[in-house]
Design a protein around this motif. Structure first.
Motif: not given
Length: 589
Positions: A4-7, A22-23, A44-46, A203-206
């Motif tokens: 997963a790259i830059g989601l 997200l990567t 949301t990531a999935l 909060a949506g970040r790695l």
């Protein structure tokens, strides 16, 4: 291997994106946990990985994007919640329908029912399955195409410990066979227990990307949790006694008068509180999550902070994604591999069509018998149960409802692989639906006609059922009205993704369009179409048989009537609208 790259999800007008840049990688043969509290962006990531959510970034499955995979269900299996399907459909029927969608043999359904322990409940309806059985069926749906990658969103949520153990055992078995498993979880202890690799979101970040052993060491620390109204005083006591004994003890204040004491035990803390007369309300040993390293002041002092994995810059990753031809936005999933078989399983897997057919036959027979009592009603009108004031017979309304359910229910109860979204508007699937609904409409006509003739013969005798001489033209007219109504309901439901919209389109033909057409056709200089078959025969390159005159004339008469003209006009408008919506969707995606 999943990459997963830059989601990044598309943010709202006044909100930040749910997932931001997200990567991460998920290796084959391992379970990767997406960890975070509710609202961290796991779901949301999935959905971004499945190209179900508008946004940016790219996900590679063994080096291929999902849109470039010929048979996605054979590469990726997903379960994002409960099993999507009609509650009246059986477990076996659901899996067989999905087999047709994925292009796998129907025997695969029975194999998976055995594998997940649902062989004895194969004929149970989806609406009656308990949560644990529903999750088993969802896992079977995800495994239907024997995919290399599984994506699951908190699959064990709400399950008993026994069912959780069974579920995670199945995931571990899939990983041991070389598969890739990405599973969203909210409990850090659960992530440490099941995962080989933990990706922590906040909060949506790695905020952390660790293997399972490192995660357990840095994020899960044994502690003593103390609730006391004198938290400051007890913290000072514990610190002083630890310094006197030359022990390393860490005390972290928590909200609500709670202290987290690291490096001690319940006995030591309790004895210290007793010796100094400090009131304690609760004293327990715990092993739980500490705050993410990125949360700053709330992180416990002395906690080992995992370094964020080295990643290329966002601009560099976006350049790589652009070079690879990554799509800027998600695309809909492919249509069923075997659309006709899929549509047959979808339509006849529930009893709705049979109930509609039974009700239509009953209403038509009763209405026809009542109409024939007066003696002034023709045989064809009594059989069709169509009085003069009704522009369409009941069978046409029923056919329209069957057509509306063909697309409307499909959007209400997504019928493709679990969590892969609703069925897209594909030409092959549309042709299959048009074919099946037309056959159903003609079948309804045959049932109503046969039941009507036999009922009239039984009640009023053979003289009341003398067939008219132009019965082929009548049959063609009835069939045209029924098929046209079915297609009108189907297309309207496909355009608006609603069964109610499809039924409304069928009702609009006699209520709105037919009166308008009747007014338009009332002109003083109307010409006859009686010579149309002969003129068509003169222009035809291939000589038509003489019997074709009857069918041509019946079609011309049907279109010359207000109801037929209104239905034809409505169908033409719906076809244009369907094509426009499909083109707009393709451009937007």
């Amino acid at each position: 291997m999943l990459q997963a790259i830059g989601l990044t999800s598309t943010p709202g007008k006044k909100s930040s994106p749910a997932v931001d840049d997200l990567t991460f990688d998920a290796a084959p043969g391992a379970i990767t946990a997406l960890l975070g509290p509710d609202g961290a962006g796991k779901t949301t990531a999935l959905r971004l990985m499945l190209e179900l959510e508008p946004g940016q970034g790219v996900t590679y499955y063994r080096g291929n994007r999902l849109g470039d995979i010929a048979h996605p269900a054979r590469e990726v299996g997903a379960l994002l919640g409960d099993v999507p399907g009609h509650p009246a459909r059986t477990a076996r029927g659901q899996l067989r329908m999905l087999c047709a969608a994925a292009g796998v043999p129907l025997a695969r359904a029975g194999e998976l029912l055995e594998a997940v322990g649902l062989a004895g409940m194969a004929d149970e309806r989806l609406g009656s399955l308990p949560l644990a059985m529903d999750r088993r069926l969802g896992l079977a749906s995800a495994l239907l195409g024997d995919p290399g990658t599984l994506l699951l969103d908190e699959p064990a949520k709400g399950l008993s410990p026994r069912d959780q153990g069974w579920l995670y055992g199945m995931l571990r078995s899939h990983a041991d066979r070389g598969g890739t498993v990405v599973c969203a979880v909210a409990d850090p202890k659960e992530a440490a227990r099941i995962a080989d690799h933990v990706v922590t979101l906040d909060a949506g970040r790695l905020v952390a990307d660790q293997d399972g052993a490192e995660f357990a060491r840095t994020r899960l620390r044994p502690r003593v949790s103390v609730r006391t109204p004198h938290a400051v005083r007890l913290a000072d006591v514990v610190h002083r006694e630890a310094r006197a004994a030359r022990r390393s003890v860490e005390v972290v204040p928590e909200p609500g008068g709670v202290l987290s004491v690291y490096g001690s035990s319940c006995a030591e803390v309790g004895e210290a509180a007793f010796r100094h007369g400090v009131l304690v309300h609760r004293l327990t040993d715990e092993t739980g999550d500490t705050a993410p390293a990125s949360t700053g002041p709330s992180a416990p002092v002395g906690t080992e902070v995992p370094a964020e994995p080295a990643r290329p810059s966002r601009a560099r990753r976006w350049a790589a994604a652009a070079i690879s031809g990554a799509p800027p936005a998600p695309r809909p999933v492919t249509s069923p591999v075997r659309p006709l078989r899929y549509e047959l399983h979808r339509m006849f897997g529930v009893r709705t069509v049979f109930r509609i057919a039974g009700a239509t036959v009953l209403v038509s027979v009763v209405a026809g018998l009542l109409m024939a009592r007066s003696g002034g009603t023709s045989v064809e009108a009594a059989v069709a149960a169509r009085p003069g004031y009704l522009p369409l017979p009941p069978v046409a309304f029923a056919a329209g409802l069957v057509g509306a359910l063909s697309f409307g229910d499909e959007y209400r109860y997504p019928a493709l692989a679990a969590a892969r979204g609703t069925v897209p508007r594909r030409l092959g699937l549309l042709i299959a639906k048009l074919t099946v609904t037309a056959v159903c409409a003609l079948g309804l006509i045959a049932l109503v006609a046969a039941a009507g003739f036999w009922a009239l013969r039984l009640v009023y005798g053979a003289e009341a059922t003398v067939p008219p001489g132009h019965w082929p033209a009548l049959a063609a007219g009835w069939g045209g009205l029924a098929v046209g109504s079915a297609w009108a309901g189907l297309l309207a439901a496909g355009i608006f993704r609603s069964t109610a919209a499809g039924a409304a389109a069928v009702l609009a033909v006699p209520v709105v369009v037919t009166p308008l057409m009747r007014q338009a056709l009332i002109v003083p200089a109307a010409r006859s179409v009686a010579g149309l078959p002969d003129r068509l025969r003169e222009l035809a390159w291939v000589r038509l048989p003489h019997q074709a005159d009857i069918w041509l004339l019946s079609a011309a008469r049907l279109l010359a009537r207000p109801a037929g003209a209104a239905l034809a006009l409505s169908l033409a408008a719906l076809v244009c609208a369907y094509a426009a919506v499909r083109l707009r969707r393709r451009t937007a995606w």
